[in-house]
Write a protein that holds these residues in place. Sequence first.
Motif, PDB file in Angstrom:
ATOM      1  N   VAL A 192       0.843  -1.200   0.000  1.00 24.12           N
ATOM      2  CA  VAL A 192       0.000   0.000   0.000  1.00 24.12           C
ATOM      3  C   VAL A 192       0.881   1.253   0.000  1.00 24.12           C
ATOM      4  O   VAL A 192       0.604   2.225  -0.708  1.00 24.12           O
ATOM      5  CB  VAL A 192      -0.970  -0.004   1.204  1.00 24.12           C
ATOM      6  CG1 VAL A 192      -1.715   1.328   1.301  1.00 24.12           C
ATOM      7  CG2 VAL A 192      -1.958  -1.161   1.077  1.00 24.12           C
ATOM      8  N   ASN A 214      -2.252   6.263   0.747  1.00 24.90           N
ATOM      9  CA  ASN A 214      -2.632   5.357  -0.351  1.00 24.90           C
ATOM     10  C   ASN A 214      -2.695   6.201  -1.620  1.00 24.90           C
ATOM     11  O   ASN A 214      -3.663   6.930  -1.829  1.00 24.90           O
ATOM     12  CB  ASN A 214      -3.981   4.699  -0.055  1.00 24.90           C
ATOM     13  CG  ASN A 214      -4.383   3.688  -1.129  1.00 24.90           C
ATOM     14  OD1 ASN A 214      -3.525   3.118  -1.805  1.00 24.90           O
ATOM     15  ND2 ASN A 214      -5.683   3.475  -1.286  1.00 24.90           N
ATOM     16  N   ASP A 254      -6.389   8.783   1.633  1.00 30.78           N
ATOM     17  CA  ASP A 254      -6.812   7.651   0.804  1.00 30.78           C
ATOM     18  C   ASP A 254      -7.345   8.154  -0.528  1.00 30.78           C
ATOM     19  O   ASP A 254      -8.509   8.541  -0.645  1.00 30.78           O
ATOM     20  CB  ASP A 254      -7.892   6.845   1.541  1.00 30.78           C
ATOM     21  CG  ASP A 254      -8.349   5.628   0.736  1.00 30.78           C
ATOM     22  OD1 ASP A 254      -7.659   5.267  -0.237  1.00 30.78           O
ATOM     23  OD2 ASP A 254      -9.385   5.038   1.102  1.00 30.78           O
ATOM     24  N   GLU A 307      -7.657  -0.711   0.826  1.00 30.21           N
ATOM     25  CA  GLU A 307      -6.280  -0.770   1.327  1.00 30.21           C
ATOM     26  C   GLU A 307      -6.199  -0.896   2.844  1.00 30.21           C
ATOM     27  O   GLU A 307      -5.209  -1.379   3.369  1.00 30.21           O
ATOM     28  CB  GLU A 307      -5.510   0.487   0.885  1.00 30.21           C
ATOM     29  CG  GLU A 307      -5.696   1.741   1.755  1.00 30.21           C
ATOM     30  CD  GLU A 307      -7.123   2.278   1.788  1.00 30.21           C
ATOM     31  OE1 GLU A 307      -7.900   1.945   0.866  1.00 30.21           O
ATOM     32  OE2 GLU A 307      -7.460   3.010   2.735  1.00 30.21           O
TER      33      GLU A 307
END
Length: 503
Positions: free
Chosen positions: A240, A325, A275, A354
């Motif tokens: 990740v 991420n 993210d 993730e």
Amino acid sequence: MDIKVVKGDIKDVEGDVAIVGHLEDSGEYGGALKTLNVAMNGEIGELLEEDRDRAKLNMVTEQKTRGMVASSRAIVVGLGLQKDLTVDGVRQAMASAILVAEQKKAKTVNVVLMGAGRGGLNSKLVATAITEAVYLGLYKFDSWKSKDEEDNVVEIELVQIVEKDARKISSAKQGVEIGEIGARGTNHARDLVNEPAGTMKPRDLKNDALRIAESSPMISVEIFGRAELQRMNMDAFLAVAAGSDEEPYFIHLKYEPKVKAKKSIALVGKGVTFDSGGLSLKPAASMETMKIDMGGAATVLGVFESIVALDPAVEVHGIIPATENMPGGKAYRPGDVIRAKNGVTMEILNTDAEGRVILADALAYACELKPNAVIDLATLTGAVVVAIGEEMTGLMTDDDKLSEQLLASAAETGEPTWRLPLFAPYNKLIESKIADVKNIGGRWGGALTAGLFLKKFVDPEIPWVHLDIAGPAFAERPYLTYVPYGGTGVMVRTLLNWLKKQK
Ligand code: BES
Ligand code: MG
Ligand code: ZN
């Protein structure tokens, strides 16, 4: 700001505001409201009688006292019906009242242990609720607002809990202390969540953990970077992290109590500081709030911020895989197969799932410490929000006892939590054709398939609870009077409450 408990009569203690509660079904006014009303020649009572709704929970009635009592203003806050009154009701009512006191530019606020008289509530719990309401309700994230705007704000400097009965003073003081501990940890977690992802990177979580460990000899910390993580077989976490230019950190905080602990607990928090979805890129609108994806990590750091003051009898580990991420040139790809620390292989079909990938390694690491329980916290799935809405935490575990304990703790702190099943037949939804498991299920039951995925990385001998906080970690609009817009620090108070009960 300071919160004190003082012995005295609410009408006689000097200040800018005096706050008392008002039960809807009190008939004749009792307790502190009666005292104030008599001193004010019935003026406040007249105002209350104009509209019975003024006794509904959170309704605030405010009036100048013109020298009739020692505080310049009286605030009467509705507590609702006596039979419905809870400690959380007091927490909400106090936050409603203190926000009005703040608007009125009060510096010194006096308040009684409302609900502890006729309301029948425990005075220590009421003192805790009042304290939490003050600190949590007045919380502001304004470090990015330009100075000019702050200048004309008058801040509340002192809150005095005024109690006539000498026998209630010491329990009230204990209650204030507990409230301060919970609020401090919660507001710290809020700060971490509210900070934009550009200034809250993995290294910032690492630095916060270092600061916390520095602050006490009872807390130590270990930090692992990419090279060490490779040696430790944390390939899932590293996969990740590969898409980001930011250095990932694996953080392991440890609290050891003064007397040798009989038990140890591991708290694991998802620390994705931003993210984007990775190569399975999120649409722009879904990315707007993805600075919150370190909410689990923030809760763990919030607990550690307060843990020395809490003084629990158990050893506590705080484990945080911290990374972004991102879809960089080295990013992991849909279709990749990765082997996690415990040997289980996973097929990645969506790089946006993730959280479970980094938690796979973090849970395996936590289990190697052989703790008596592992609790993970993660803003893991949009699906849990679909299932139980924005304000509730989803709890998943096979351990009924732990589930009951945590649900009871959450009920006491007023943090809505609901148990969801780890329904074994749904394991078929995460079967992979080429690996042991795949990282997404189908369209349905997404919170549960995420939980079942995590379970594959947990030692079956170790009791484990998964808390999906994707909904309540961030309040898009205020949930309650003491939970304003933004990061909420959800579960800090519940975990502190639970940890204190562990022997
Ligand atoms: N960080 C998100 C989950 C999330 C969504 C948190 C909304 C808070 C609010 C997580 O990493 C994610 O993207 N999950 C995906 C999983 C899917 C690809 C199986 C989701 O929920 O859409
Ligand atoms: Mg230390
Ligand atoms: Zn994601």
